[in-house]
Design a protein around this motif. Structure first.
Motif, PDB file in Angstrom:
ATOM      1  N   GLY A 175       0.790  -1.226   0.000  1.00  0.00           N
ATOM      2  CA  GLY A 175       0.000   0.000   0.000  1.00  0.00           C
ATOM      3  C   GLY A 175       0.820   1.273   0.000  1.00  0.00           C
ATOM      4  O   GLY A 175       0.360   2.320  -0.478  1.00  0.00           O
ATOM      5  N   ASN A 176       2.041   1.215   0.506  1.00  0.00           N
ATOM      6  CA  ASN A 176       2.893   2.418   0.587  1.00  0.00           C
ATOM      7  C   ASN A 176       3.874   2.525  -0.579  1.00  0.00           C
ATOM      8  O   ASN A 176       4.685   3.460  -0.610  1.00  0.00           O
ATOM      9  CB  ASN A 176       3.667   2.428   1.906  1.00  0.00           C
ATOM     10  CG  ASN A 176       2.738   2.550   3.105  1.00  0.00           C
ATOM     11  OD1 ASN A 176       1.729   3.231   3.028  1.00  0.00           O
ATOM     12  ND2 ASN A 176       3.088   1.885   4.197  1.00  0.00           N
ATOM     13  N   ARG A 177       3.789   1.600  -1.490  1.00  0.00           N
ATOM     14  CA  ARG A 177       4.706   1.650  -2.631  1.00  0.00           C
ATOM     15  C   ARG A 177       4.315   2.773  -3.584  1.00  0.00           C
ATOM     16  O   ARG A 177       3.151   2.944  -3.913  1.00  0.00           O
ATOM     17  CB  ARG A 177       4.686   0.315  -3.381  1.00  0.00           C
ATOM     18  CG  ARG A 177       5.446  -0.806  -2.680  1.00  0.00           C
ATOM     19  CD  ARG A 177       6.962  -0.664  -2.868  1.00  0.00           C
ATOM     20  NE  ARG A 177       7.334  -0.814  -4.261  1.00  0.00           N
ATOM     21  CZ  ARG A 177       7.691  -2.001  -4.790  1.00  0.00           C
ATOM     22  NH1 ARG A 177       7.724  -3.088  -4.038  1.00  0.00           N
ATOM     23  NH2 ARG A 177       8.031  -2.063  -6.063  1.00  0.00           N
ATOM     24  N   ILE A 178       5.324   3.544  -4.015  1.00  0.00           N
ATOM     25  CA  ILE A 178       5.095   4.618  -4.985  1.00  0.00           C
ATOM     26  C   ILE A 178       5.433   4.143  -6.393  1.00  0.00           C
ATOM     27  O   ILE A 178       4.731   4.443  -7.357  1.00  0.00           O
ATOM     28  CB  ILE A 178       5.932   5.865  -4.623  1.00  0.00           C
ATOM     29  CG1 ILE A 178       5.531   6.381  -3.239  1.00  0.00           C
ATOM     30  CG2 ILE A 178       5.745   6.963  -5.664  1.00  0.00           C
ATOM     31  CD1 ILE A 178       6.385   7.526  -2.746  1.00  0.00           C
ATOM     32  N   ASP A 179       6.520   3.378  -6.478  1.00  0.00           N
ATOM     33  CA  ASP A 179       6.936   2.890  -7.791  1.00  0.00           C
ATOM     34  C   ASP A 179       6.047   1.733  -8.234  1.00  0.00           C
ATOM     35  O   ASP A 179       5.448   1.041  -7.413  1.00  0.00           O
ATOM     36  CB  ASP A 179       8.392   2.426  -7.737  1.00  0.00           C
ATOM     37  CG  ASP A 179       8.598   1.361  -6.667  1.00  0.00           C
ATOM     38  OD1 ASP A 179       8.106   1.566  -5.525  1.00  0.00           O
ATOM     39  OD2 ASP A 179       9.214   0.325  -6.958  1.00  0.00           O
ATOM     40  N   PRO A 180       5.917   1.532  -9.529  1.00  0.00           N
ATOM     41  CA  PRO A 180       5.065   0.465 -10.052  1.00  0.00           C
ATOM     42  C   PRO A 180       5.575  -0.919  -9.636  1.00  0.00           C
ATOM     43  O   PRO A 180       6.785  -1.144  -9.525  1.00  0.00           O
ATOM     44  CB  PRO A 180       5.138   0.635 -11.570  1.00  0.00           C
ATOM     45  CG  PRO A 180       5.676   2.005 -11.789  1.00  0.00           C
ATOM     46  CD  PRO A 180       6.539   2.332 -10.611  1.00  0.00           C
ATOM     47  N   LEU A 181       4.637  -1.830  -9.407  1.00  0.00           N
ATOM     48  CA  LEU A 181       4.996  -3.218  -9.095  1.00  0.00           C
ATOM     49  C   LEU A 181       5.230  -3.984 -10.395  1.00  0.00           C
ATOM     50  O   LEU A 181       4.472  -3.857 -11.351  1.00  0.00           O
ATOM     51  CB  LEU A 181       3.870  -3.896  -8.324  1.00  0.00           C
ATOM     52  CG  LEU A 181       3.673  -3.471  -6.867  1.00  0.00           C
ATOM     53  CD1 LEU A 181       2.395  -4.090  -6.321  1.00  0.00           C
ATOM     54  CD2 LEU A 181       4.858  -3.891  -6.027  1.00  0.00           C
ATOM     55  N   SER A 182       6.270  -4.761 -10.397  1.00  0.00           N
ATOM     56  CA  SER A 182       6.546  -5.579 -11.583  1.00  0.00           C
ATOM     57  C   SER A 182       5.752  -6.880 -11.498  1.00  0.00           C
ATOM     58  O   SER A 182       5.349  -7.311 -10.412  1.00  0.00           O
ATOM     59  CB  SER A 182       8.035  -5.902 -11.675  1.00  0.00           C
ATOM     60  OG  SER A 182       8.425  -6.762 -10.616  1.00  0.00           O
ATOM     61  N   ALA A 183       5.573  -7.478 -12.650  1.00  0.00           N
ATOM     62  CA  ALA A 183       4.874  -8.764 -12.694  1.00  0.00           C
ATOM     63  C   ALA A 183       5.630  -9.814 -11.891  1.00  0.00           C
ATOM     64  O   ALA A 183       5.024 -10.675 -11.241  1.00  0.00           O
ATOM     65  CB  ALA A 183       4.701  -9.218 -14.142  1.00  0.00           C
ATOM     66  N   THR A 184       6.955  -9.735 -11.885  1.00  0.00           N
ATOM     67  CA  THR A 184       7.768 -10.697 -11.138  1.00  0.00           C
ATOM     68  C   THR A 184       7.514 -10.561  -9.638  1.00  0.00           C
ATOM     69  O   THR A 184       7.356 -11.566  -8.929  1.00  0.00           O
ATOM     70  CB  THR A 184       9.256 -10.479 -11.432  1.00  0.00           C
ATOM     71  OG1 THR A 184       9.486 -10.657 -12.837  1.00  0.00           O
ATOM     72  CG2 THR A 184      10.117 -11.459 -10.640  1.00  0.00           C
ATOM     73  N   GLU A 185       7.445  -9.313  -9.142  1.00  0.00           N
ATOM     74  CA  GLU A 185       7.184  -9.095  -7.728  1.00  0.00           C
ATOM     75  C   GLU A 185       5.801  -9.599  -7.326  1.00  0.00           C
ATOM     76  O   GLU A 185       5.635 -10.230  -6.272  1.00  0.00           O
ATOM     77  CB  GLU A 185       7.288  -7.595  -7.402  1.00  0.00           C
ATOM     78  CG  GLU A 185       8.699  -7.045  -7.357  1.00  0.00           C
ATOM     79  CD  GLU A 185       8.690  -5.567  -7.017  1.00  0.00           C
ATOM     80  OE1 GLU A 185       9.121  -5.227  -5.896  1.00  0.00           O
ATOM     81  OE2 GLU A 185       8.234  -4.771  -7.869  1.00  0.00           O
ATOM     82  N   ILE A 186       4.828  -9.308  -8.162  1.00  0.00           N
ATOM     83  CA  ILE A 186       3.461  -9.750  -7.856  1.00  0.00           C
ATOM     84  C   ILE A 186       3.379 -11.275  -7.860  1.00  0.00           C
ATOM     85  O   ILE A 186       2.778 -11.879  -6.966  1.00  0.00           O
ATOM     86  CB  ILE A 186       2.469  -9.144  -8.871  1.00  0.00           C
ATOM     87  CG1 ILE A 186       2.429  -7.620  -8.727  1.00  0.00           C
ATOM     88  CG2 ILE A 186       1.081  -9.738  -8.673  1.00  0.00           C
ATOM     89  CD1 ILE A 186       1.603  -6.922  -9.772  1.00  0.00           C
ATOM     90  N   ALA A 187       4.002 -11.899  -8.854  1.00  0.00           N
ATOM     91  CA  ALA A 187       3.981 -13.361  -8.932  1.00  0.00           C
ATOM     92  C   ALA A 187       4.664 -13.978  -7.718  1.00  0.00           C
ATOM     93  O   ALA A 187       4.188 -14.982  -7.162  1.00  0.00           O
ATOM     94  CB  ALA A 187       4.639 -13.826 -10.222  1.00  0.00           C
ATOM     95  N   GLN A 188       5.763 -13.386  -7.302  1.00  0.00           N
ATOM     96  CA  GLN A 188       6.467 -13.896  -6.129  1.00  0.00           C
ATOM     97  C   GLN A 188       5.615 -13.754  -4.872  1.00  0.00           C
ATOM     98  O   GLN A 188       5.551 -14.657  -4.037  1.00  0.00           O
ATOM     99  CB  GLN A 188       7.794 -13.152  -5.947  1.00  0.00           C
ATOM    100  CG  GLN A 188       8.638 -13.689  -4.792  1.00  0.00           C
ATOM    101  CD  GLN A 188       9.968 -12.971  -4.672  1.00  0.00           C
ATOM    102  OE1 GLN A 188      10.302 -12.095  -5.473  1.00  0.00           O
ATOM    103  NE2 GLN A 188      10.748 -13.355  -3.677  1.00  0.00           N
ATOM    104  N   TRP A 189       4.932 -12.616  -4.749  1.00  0.00           N
ATOM    105  CA  TRP A 189       4.065 -12.404  -3.588  1.00  0.00           C
ATOM    106  C   TRP A 189       2.915 -13.412  -3.574  1.00  0.00           C
ATOM    107  O   TRP A 189       2.579 -13.989  -2.541  1.00  0.00           O
ATOM    108  CB  TRP A 189       3.499 -10.976  -3.602  1.00  0.00           C
ATOM    109  CG  TRP A 189       2.651 -10.665  -2.401  1.00  0.00           C
ATOM    110  CD1 TRP A 189       3.057 -10.161  -1.205  1.00  0.00           C
ATOM    111  CD2 TRP A 189       1.223 -10.867  -2.286  1.00  0.00           C
ATOM    112  NE1 TRP A 189       1.999 -10.022  -0.346  1.00  0.00           N
ATOM    113  CE2 TRP A 189       0.853 -10.457  -0.984  1.00  0.00           C
ATOM    114  CE3 TRP A 189       0.248 -11.327  -3.150  1.00  0.00           C
ATOM    115  CZ2 TRP A 189      -0.453 -10.504  -0.530  1.00  0.00           C
ATOM    116  CZ3 TRP A 189      -1.065 -11.394  -2.690  1.00  0.00           C
ATOM    117  CH2 TRP A 189      -1.408 -10.984  -1.401  1.00  0.00           C
ATOM    118  N   LEU A 190       2.338 -13.621  -4.743  1.00  0.00           N
ATOM    119  CA  LEU A 190       1.239 -14.585  -4.832  1.00  0.00           C
ATOM    120  C   LEU A 190       1.698 -15.982  -4.444  1.00  0.00           C
ATOM    121  O   LEU A 190       0.984 -16.719  -3.762  1.00  0.00           O
ATOM    122  CB  LEU A 190       0.658 -14.605  -6.252  1.00  0.00           C
ATOM    123  CG  LEU A 190      -0.160 -13.380  -6.658  1.00  0.00           C
ATOM    124  CD1 LEU A 190      -0.497 -13.435  -8.147  1.00  0.00           C
ATOM    125  CD2 LEU A 190      -1.444 -13.284  -5.839  1.00  0.00           C
ATOM    126  N   GLY A 191       2.908 -16.340  -4.867  1.00  0.00           N
ATOM    127  CA  GLY A 191       3.419 -17.665  -4.548  1.00  0.00           C
ATOM    128  C   GLY A 191       3.739 -17.850  -3.077  1.00  0.00           C
ATOM    129  O   GLY A 191       3.632 -18.965  -2.546  1.00  0.00           O
TER     130      GLY A 191
END
Length: 307
Positions: A175-191
């Motif tokens: 929620g506090n991130r200013i920079d865009p999230l990459s697909a790799t970061e999102i995939a890692q979080w989901l996993g």
């Protein structure tokens, strides 16, 4: 040495007249008879209930000759169980007590073992389906087929609540991130964290009873099971490799069901079933959240009426 004496005529106490008024009896017979039968091409170790009514008359006899019914049941072991065979045996029941009875019934219950394929890995395993056949001659002939189908049900409300927790966790972490999230970061979080809460699911049962059309030549056990499992989409599995378990999880996620949903799905498909005259459905979700079960019932007319 005395020889055994075999009298020419043995006493027949059942045929003796009643001591009282000889009231009619709605059913007299035997229950839990062991019988090997064949249903849908498979052997079934069955329990059989068989009996007839006993009519009232001034010279009514004490009882029926149960051994006559028992011996006639052996005809059910001589080949595939069919409506015609059941009707023949019921007719023989009445003929064996001519003038004393005008109704006969047979109930056959057991478990039908079927080989079912896995979802993904091309293996197969055996699954038992409880089956009950009820045939009656009263004087019209009717056959009812009942089958129990086990399946898995995932609660839609629980799934929604679990998704909400995942949303909260995602907002907390990013929620506090200013920079865009990459697909790799999102995939890692989901996993790693994408499922902080899991929806509850449970083994469930659909009990489907159908009355066969009067012209039915066979017992549509396999068709009934296939129709039900297709409608529900989450039949319990036998052999399960990891790819099968994943496919099963996907099937549950795509088929979220309250007991009301499951009952309506089954109603919809059996309304179109050509092998079905009328039907009664009972679904039972054996809750993992509660110590009680969730149950729904529905009945209707089958697709036979549309032909």
């Amino acid at each position: 040495m005395k020889k055994n004496v075999c009298p020419d005529r043995l006493p027949d106490i059942q045929a003796a007249k009643c001591d009282n008024n000889g009231e009619a009896l709605s059913w007299v017979g035997m229950e839990q008879i062991d019988l090997p039968v064949e249903i849908a091409g498979r052997p079934v170790s069955a329990k059989v209930n068989a009996g007839i009514n006993l009519l009232s008359s001034p010279d009514a006899e004490k009882g029926i000759h149960m051994s006559r019914l028992y011996l006639l049941l052996d005809e059910l072991t001589q080949g595939e169980m069919t409506p015609a065979l059941l009707q023949h045996v019921l007719g023989a029941f009445l003929a064996s007590h001519q003038g004393r009875s005008n109704e006969a019934s047979i109930e056959v219950s057991g478990e039908l073992l079927l080989s079912r394929k896995s979802l993904n890995s091309n293996h197969a395993g055996w699954k038992a389906y409880p089956v009950v056949l009820n045939a009656g001659l009263t004087p019209s002939f009717t056959v009812t087929l009942s089958v129990g189908i086990p399946y898995s049900s995932t609660c839609p409300a629980s799934a929604a609540l679990s998704r909400q927790v995942a949303e909260w966790q995602f907002r907390h972490d990013f929620g506090n991130r200013i920079d865009p999230l990459s697909a790799t970061e999102i995939a890692q979080w989901l996993g790693e964290k994408g499922m902080p809460a899991t929806p509850h699911s449970q083994r469930s049962w659909a009990w489907v009873s159908i009355r066969l059309p009067s012209d039915a030549a066979s017992l549509p056990v396999l068709q009934l099971i296939d129709y039900a499992e297709i409608a529900l989409g989450t039949a319990v599995q036998t052999v399960v490799k990891r790819s099968d378990e994943q496919a099963f999880a996907v099937a549950n996620g795509q088929n979220l069901m309250f007991c009301e949903d499951a009952a309506r799905r089954l109603h919809h498909i059996f309304c179109a079933a050509p092998f079905c005259d009328t039907f009664d459905i009972r679904v039972e979700h054996q809750e993992s959240l509660h110590p009680h079960n969730a149950v729904a019932r529905i009945h209707g007319k089958g697709g036979h009426h549309a032909t």
